[in-house]
Each structure stands twice: as C-alpha cells, then as structure tokens.
Design a protein around this motif. Structure first.
Motif, PDB file in Angstrom:
ATOM      1  N   LEU A 217       0.833  -1.204   0.000  1.00  0.00           N
ATOM      2  CA  LEU A 217       0.000   0.000   0.000  1.00  0.00           C
ATOM      3  C   LEU A 217       0.868   1.254   0.000  1.00  0.00           C
ATOM      4  CD1 LEU A 217      -2.793  -1.083   2.524  1.00  0.00           C
ATOM      5  CD2 LEU A 217      -2.981  -0.903   0.031  1.00  0.00           C
ATOM      6  N   SER A 218       1.985   1.189   0.713  1.00  0.00           N
ATOM      7  CA  SER A 218       2.900   2.327   0.724  1.00  0.00           C
ATOM      8  C   SER A 218       3.469   2.600  -0.668  1.00  0.00           C
ATOM      9  CB  SER A 218       4.040   2.062   1.714  1.00  0.00           C
ATOM     10  OG  SER A 218       4.981   3.118   1.693  1.00  0.00           O
ATOM     11  N   GLU A 219       3.771   1.541  -1.411  1.00  0.00           N
ATOM     12  CA  GLU A 219       4.292   1.707  -2.771  1.00  0.00           C
ATOM     13  C   GLU A 219       3.245   2.303  -3.708  1.00  0.00           C
ATOM     14  OE1 GLU A 219       5.587  -2.211  -3.668  1.00  0.00           O
ATOM     15  OE2 GLU A 219       7.348  -2.104  -2.351  1.00  0.00           O
ATOM     16  N   LEU A 220       1.950   2.144  -3.364  1.00  0.00           N
ATOM     17  CA  LEU A 220       0.880   2.753  -4.155  1.00  0.00           C
ATOM     18  C   LEU A 220       0.703   4.234  -3.835  1.00  0.00           C
ATOM     19  CD1 LEU A 220      -1.815  -0.062  -3.909  1.00  0.00           C
ATOM     20  CD2 LEU A 220      -0.632   0.656  -5.998  1.00  0.00           C
ATOM     21  N   GLY A 221       1.313   4.697  -2.740  1.00  0.00           N
ATOM     22  CA  GLY A 221       1.206   6.101  -2.372  1.00  0.00           C
ATOM     23  C   GLY A 221       0.465   6.370  -1.080  1.00  0.00           C
ATOM     24  N   LEU A 222      -0.069   5.336  -0.428  1.00  0.00           N
ATOM     25  CA  LEU A 222      -0.717   5.525   0.863  1.00  0.00           C
ATOM     26  C   LEU A 222       0.368   5.711   1.916  1.00  0.00           C
ATOM     27  CD1 LEU A 222      -2.915   4.198  -0.935  1.00  0.00           C
ATOM     28  CD2 LEU A 222      -3.853   3.199   1.148  1.00  0.00           C
ATOM     29  N   PRO A 223       0.127   6.467   2.996  1.00  0.00           N
ATOM     30  CA  PRO A 223      -1.169   6.943   3.466  1.00  0.00           C
ATOM     31  C   PRO A 223      -1.523   8.369   3.044  1.00  0.00           C
ATOM     32  CG  PRO A 223       0.410   7.144   5.233  1.00  0.00           C
ATOM     33  CD  PRO A 223       1.160   6.637   4.029  1.00  0.00           C
ATOM     34  N   GLY A 224      -1.459   8.693   1.790  1.00  0.00           N
ATOM     35  CA  GLY A 224      -1.936   9.987   1.324  1.00  0.00           C
ATOM     36  C   GLY A 224      -3.425  10.140   1.573  1.00  0.00           C
ATOM     37  N   GLY A 225      -3.943  11.311   1.277  1.00  0.00           N
ATOM     38  CA  GLY A 225      -5.344  11.590   1.555  1.00  0.00           C
ATOM     39  C   GLY A 225      -6.279  10.755   0.698  1.00  0.00           C
ATOM     40  N   ALA A 226      -7.380  10.316   1.301  1.00  0.00           N
ATOM     41  CA  ALA A 226      -8.384   9.551   0.561  1.00  0.00           C
ATOM     42  C   ALA A 226      -9.150  10.467  -0.388  1.00  0.00           C
ATOM     43  CB  ALA A 226      -9.357   8.875   1.520  1.00  0.00           C
ATOM     44  N   PHE A 227      -9.549   9.912  -1.507  1.00  0.00           N
ATOM     45  CA  PHE A 227     -10.393  10.629  -2.461  1.00  0.00           C
ATOM     46  C   PHE A 227     -11.827  10.728  -1.933  1.00  0.00           C
ATOM     47  CE2 PHE A 227     -13.328   9.788  -6.135  1.00  0.00           C
ATOM     48  CZ  PHE A 227     -13.334  11.085  -6.635  1.00  0.00           C
ATOM     49  N   LEU A 228     -12.321   9.638  -1.352  1.00  0.00           N
ATOM     50  CA  LEU A 228     -13.711   9.577  -0.913  1.00  0.00           C
ATOM     51  C   LEU A 228     -13.836   8.509   0.163  1.00  0.00           C
ATOM     52  CD1 LEU A 228     -16.545  10.798  -1.903  1.00  0.00           C
ATOM     53  CD2 LEU A 228     -16.873   8.576  -2.996  1.00  0.00           C
ATOM     54  N   THR A 229     -14.658   8.782   1.181  1.00  0.00           N
ATOM     55  CA  THR A 229     -14.983   7.764   2.171  1.00  0.00           C
ATOM     56  C   THR A 229     -16.494   7.609   2.239  1.00  0.00           C
ATOM     57  OG1 THR A 229     -14.960   9.386   3.972  1.00  0.00           O
ATOM     58  CG2 THR A 229     -12.929   8.174   3.564  1.00  0.00           C
ATOM     59  N   ALA A 230     -16.932   6.405   2.581  1.00  0.00           N
ATOM     60  CA  ALA A 230     -18.371   6.120   2.632  1.00  0.00           C
ATOM     61  C   ALA A 230     -18.644   5.066   3.696  1.00  0.00           C
ATOM     62  CB  ALA A 230     -18.876   5.637   1.274  1.00  0.00           C
ATOM     63  N   THR A 231     -19.796   5.171   4.328  1.00  0.00           N
ATOM     64  CA  THR A 231     -20.262   4.156   5.266  1.00  0.00           C
ATOM     65  C   THR A 231     -21.728   3.847   4.972  1.00  0.00           C
ATOM     66  OG1 THR A 231     -20.938   5.789   6.935  1.00  0.00           O
ATOM     67  CG2 THR A 231     -18.675   4.944   7.073  1.00  0.00           C
ATOM     68  N   ALA A 232     -22.135   2.640   5.297  1.00  0.00           N
ATOM     69  CA  ALA A 232     -23.544   2.246   5.183  1.00  0.00           C
ATOM     70  C   ALA A 232     -23.876   1.392   6.394  1.00  0.00           C
ATOM     71  CB  ALA A 232     -23.799   1.473   3.897  1.00  0.00           C
ATOM     72  N   SER A 233     -24.885   1.797   7.142  1.00  0.00           N
ATOM     73  CA  SER A 233     -25.207   1.105   8.392  1.00  0.00           C
ATOM     74  C   SER A 233     -25.870  -0.248   8.155  1.00  0.00           C
ATOM     75  CB  SER A 233     -26.102   1.980   9.266  1.00  0.00           C
ATOM     76  OG  SER A 233     -27.281   2.354   8.565  1.00  0.00           O
ATOM     77  N   HIS A 234     -26.529  -0.402   7.004  1.00  0.00           N
ATOM     78  CA  HIS A 234     -27.172  -1.678   6.672  1.00  0.00           C
ATOM     79  C   HIS A 234     -26.966  -1.967   5.184  1.00  0.00           C
ATOM     80  CE1 HIS A 234     -29.194  -2.023  10.551  1.00  0.00           C
ATOM     81  NE2 HIS A 234     -29.452  -0.736  10.443  1.00  0.00           N
ATOM     82  N   VAL A 235     -26.445  -3.143   4.897  1.00  0.00           N
ATOM     83  CA  VAL A 235     -26.183  -3.546   3.515  1.00  0.00           C
ATOM     84  C   VAL A 235     -26.665  -4.974   3.329  1.00  0.00           C
ATOM     85  CG1 VAL A 235     -24.403  -3.968   1.780  1.00  0.00           C
ATOM     86  CG2 VAL A 235     -24.154  -2.056   3.355  1.00  0.00           C
ATOM     87  N   THR A 236     -27.343  -5.210   2.207  1.00  0.00           N
ATOM     88  CA  THR A 236     -27.636  -6.579   1.795  1.00  0.00           C
ATOM     89  C   THR A 236     -26.867  -6.871   0.511  1.00  0.00           C
ATOM     90  OG1 THR A 236     -29.584  -5.910   0.534  1.00  0.00           O
ATOM     91  CG2 THR A 236     -29.926  -6.548   2.825  1.00  0.00           C
ATOM     92  N   MET A 237     -26.482  -8.137   0.309  1.00  0.00           N
ATOM     93  CA  MET A 237     -25.695  -8.528  -0.856  1.00  0.00           C
ATOM     94  C   MET A 237     -26.166  -9.868  -1.382  1.00  0.00           C
ATOM     95  SD  MET A 237     -21.785  -7.663   0.266  1.00  0.00           S
ATOM     96  CE  MET A 237     -21.413  -6.320   1.386  1.00  0.00           C
ATOM     97  N   ARG A 238     -25.784 -10.107  -2.634  1.00  0.00           N
ATOM     98  CA  ARG A 238     -26.097 -11.380  -3.294  1.00  0.00           C
ATOM     99  C   ARG A 238     -24.909 -11.734  -4.182  1.00  0.00           C
ATOM    100  NH1 ARG A 238     -31.265 -13.721  -5.871  1.00  0.00           N
ATOM    101  NH2 ARG A 238     -30.554 -14.753  -7.773  1.00  0.00           N
ATOM    102  N   PHE A 239     -24.348 -12.917  -3.993  1.00  0.00           N
ATOM    103  CA  PHE A 239     -23.211 -13.406  -4.767  1.00  0.00           C
ATOM    104  C   PHE A 239     -23.656 -14.606  -5.601  1.00  0.00           C
ATOM    105  CE2 PHE A 239     -21.420 -11.295  -1.101  1.00  0.00           C
ATOM    106  CZ  PHE A 239     -20.331 -10.584  -1.611  1.00  0.00           C
ATOM    107  N   GLU A 240     -23.511 -14.481  -6.931  1.00  0.00           N
ATOM    108  CA  GLU A 240     -23.874 -15.578  -7.819  1.00  0.00           C
ATOM    109  C   GLU A 240     -22.711 -16.569  -7.937  1.00  0.00           C
ATOM    110  OE1 GLU A 240     -26.867 -15.656  -9.002  1.00  0.00           O
ATOM    111  OE2 GLU A 240     -27.561 -13.590  -8.660  1.00  0.00           O
ATOM    112  N   GLU A 241     -22.925 -17.612  -8.694  1.00  0.00           N
ATOM    113  CA  GLU A 241     -21.881 -18.617  -8.956  1.00  0.00           C
ATOM    114  C   GLU A 241     -20.760 -17.983  -9.778  1.00  0.00           C
ATOM    115  OE1 GLU A 241     -20.515 -22.670  -8.518  1.00  0.00           O
ATOM    116  OE2 GLU A 241     -22.076 -21.477  -7.537  1.00  0.00           O
ATOM    117  N   ALA A 242     -19.517 -18.315  -9.464  1.00  0.00           N
ATOM    118  CA  ALA A 242     -18.362 -17.784 -10.168  1.00  0.00           C
ATOM    119  C   ALA A 242     -18.206 -18.429 -11.534  1.00  0.00           C
ATOM    120  CB  ALA A 242     -17.092 -18.012  -9.355  1.00  0.00           C
ATOM    121  N   LYS A 243     -17.652 -17.657 -12.469  1.00  0.00           N
ATOM    122  CA  LYS A 243     -17.344 -18.164 -13.804  1.00  0.00           C
ATOM    123  C   LYS A 243     -15.864 -17.992 -14.082  1.00  0.00           C
ATOM    124  CE  LYS A 243     -21.932 -16.715 -15.362  1.00  0.00           C
ATOM    125  NZ  LYS A 243     -22.715 -15.819 -16.261  1.00  0.00           N
TER     126      LYS A 243
END
Length: 245
Positions: A217-243
């Motif tokens: 991560l350091s080689e990518l340039g972190l810990p520089g400033g984040a472009f955007l941060t986001a949180t979600a208190s409730h999330v539902t997800m669905r994962f299909e079969e892999a191809k």
C-alpha cells in the motif's frame, strides 16, 4: 442453483448477506503501480484520471447471512472487463456510474477474514483470496475504525470520519467482482443494496504497519489523503456462482 459442501454444511448459490455494516476509503493511486500489484490476475485497472487508478479499502461487519457472522477487510481495485479490448486514450475518464454500466468491475486483491467457515467458503465457491487475520472493528461511534493484524504484525489502522447522509431508497448496484486464486481468475456477478449511507470527500486517517501488504500500500502512495470515504449502516448482498475466465 449450485450447491457446495463446506465443513460438512451445504451452501447454495446465490449466497445472500441479509445484513452488514460497510465502510470504505477510496484512494487515487498511480496506475502503473496498481498494474504491477495486480499483474498476476491478467486484468487491467481503469484509469479514472490520466495515470490514476482507484484503490478502495473496505471493512465490513457481517451480522446475518448464509456464511454466518464475521469481520472482513478488503483491498480492491476498479478494473476493466477482460473483453473490453485496448485501453481508451488517456484523458479525463467518465463518471464512476457510467464506468460500471460499461462493465468496469472490482478486483479483490486481498481479503482477510476472522472466521474459518467463511474463509473456506469464499476460497472454494468463488476463489476469493481470503486469509485469516485479527480484525478489530470499532463501529459504535460516528467515527468508524478498523485495525488489522496478521501473524502478530500490524497491517493497518484505519479511521473514517463521519460523512453526510445520502438517501438511497431502493438502490441496488449490480456489478462483477473479480478474483484470482491458484492461478485461476474468476468473475463473480454481485449485487449490493446499501441503506443508511454517509459519504464525504477525504475523511480517512491511516497508519500502516510492517506487514507485506502495508508495504504494498505504501508503494501505491498511501497513506496519502483519501479521495472519498463512505459508510452504510445496513447492507444486503447477493453473490452468484463464479465463472472462470
């Protein structure tokens, strides 16, 4: 519907996550460095700006779903679909929603979890690069914090400041997640529906440790400033079969 036997328990796809809390910090990183990191996958990053790729760090608290309750941390990159052909000419790229409509997906580079069942399920069903780690989530205050350690070494300590509420009634995002494990790259159709979202520019404080992923991560340039941060208190997800690609 496909069925998989994991530790003596049957898991059928699509796998559903019925409730989770999700927190993300997205960084604009050097595209050439990001390409070097994921070269093993055969995929190419999206240049969201000239010479810049999008790397997102995510931590999640899964509280109810087909794989049980567990904590997870992820290092991901926005990538071009394998069938997209040559990369477009450099220049200001289109918005993220348009990129996703055109088939851009999320490549999961590293995905530690803290429970053995979801580790085996994730690796067996989809080829997710899950590994066991200590993931300490502190989510009860407006500030969200994640500390990841593996083999006694600190990977990172990530703190997100609260953002502004973003109403998203009935929003469901559908995209592809890409995985690579044991020399095989896979595509996983994936949908996510967030509620209780908050978003802000910047808003992340990060301290890197001495783990190999921290050095990456350091080689990518972190810990520089984040472009955007986001949180979600409730999330539902669905994962299909892999191809397999």
């Amino acid at each position: 519907m496909a069925r998989h036997l994991i530790q003596g328990r049957e898991v059928a796809t699509p796998v559903r996550i019925r409730d989770a809390m999700a927190c993300t910090a997205s960084y604009l990183v050097r595209a050439d460095a990001a390409r070097a990191v994921i070269a093993y996958s055969g995929l190419d990053v999206v240049e969201v700006l000239p010479g810049k790729a999008l790397c997102t760090l995510a931590f999640l608290d899964y509280t109810e779903g087909d794989l049980g309750a567990y904590h997870e941390f992820g290092v991901t990159f926005l990538v071009r679909p394998p069938e997209a052909g040559p990369a477009p000419r450099r220049g200001l790229r289109r918005g993220l929603s348009e990129l996703l409509r055109d088939g851009a997906g999320v490549f999961v580079h590293w995905l530690p979890v803290d429970q053995g069942f979801t580790l085996e399920a994730g690796r067996t069903i989809w080829g997710f690069p899950k590994e066991l780690a200590d993931i300490d989530l502190r989510l009860s205050s407006p500030y969200k914090r994640c500390v990841v350690r593996q083999d006694g070494r600190l990977v990172l300590d990530l703190l997100l400041r609260p953002g502004l509420p973003v109403p998203a009634p009935g929003l469901t995002a559908r995209t592809d997640a890409y995985t690579h494990l044991d020399g095989v790259t896979r595509r996983v159709p994936w949908s996510v529906a967030p509620r209780g979202g908050r978003v802000r520019p910047a808003g992340a404080l990060i301290r890197l440790g001495n783990h190999p992923v921290a050095r990456e991560l350091s080689e990518l340039g972190l810990p520089g400033g984040a472009f955007l941060t986001a949180t979600a208190s409730h999330v539902t997800m669905r994962f299909e079969e892999a191809k397999t690609l």
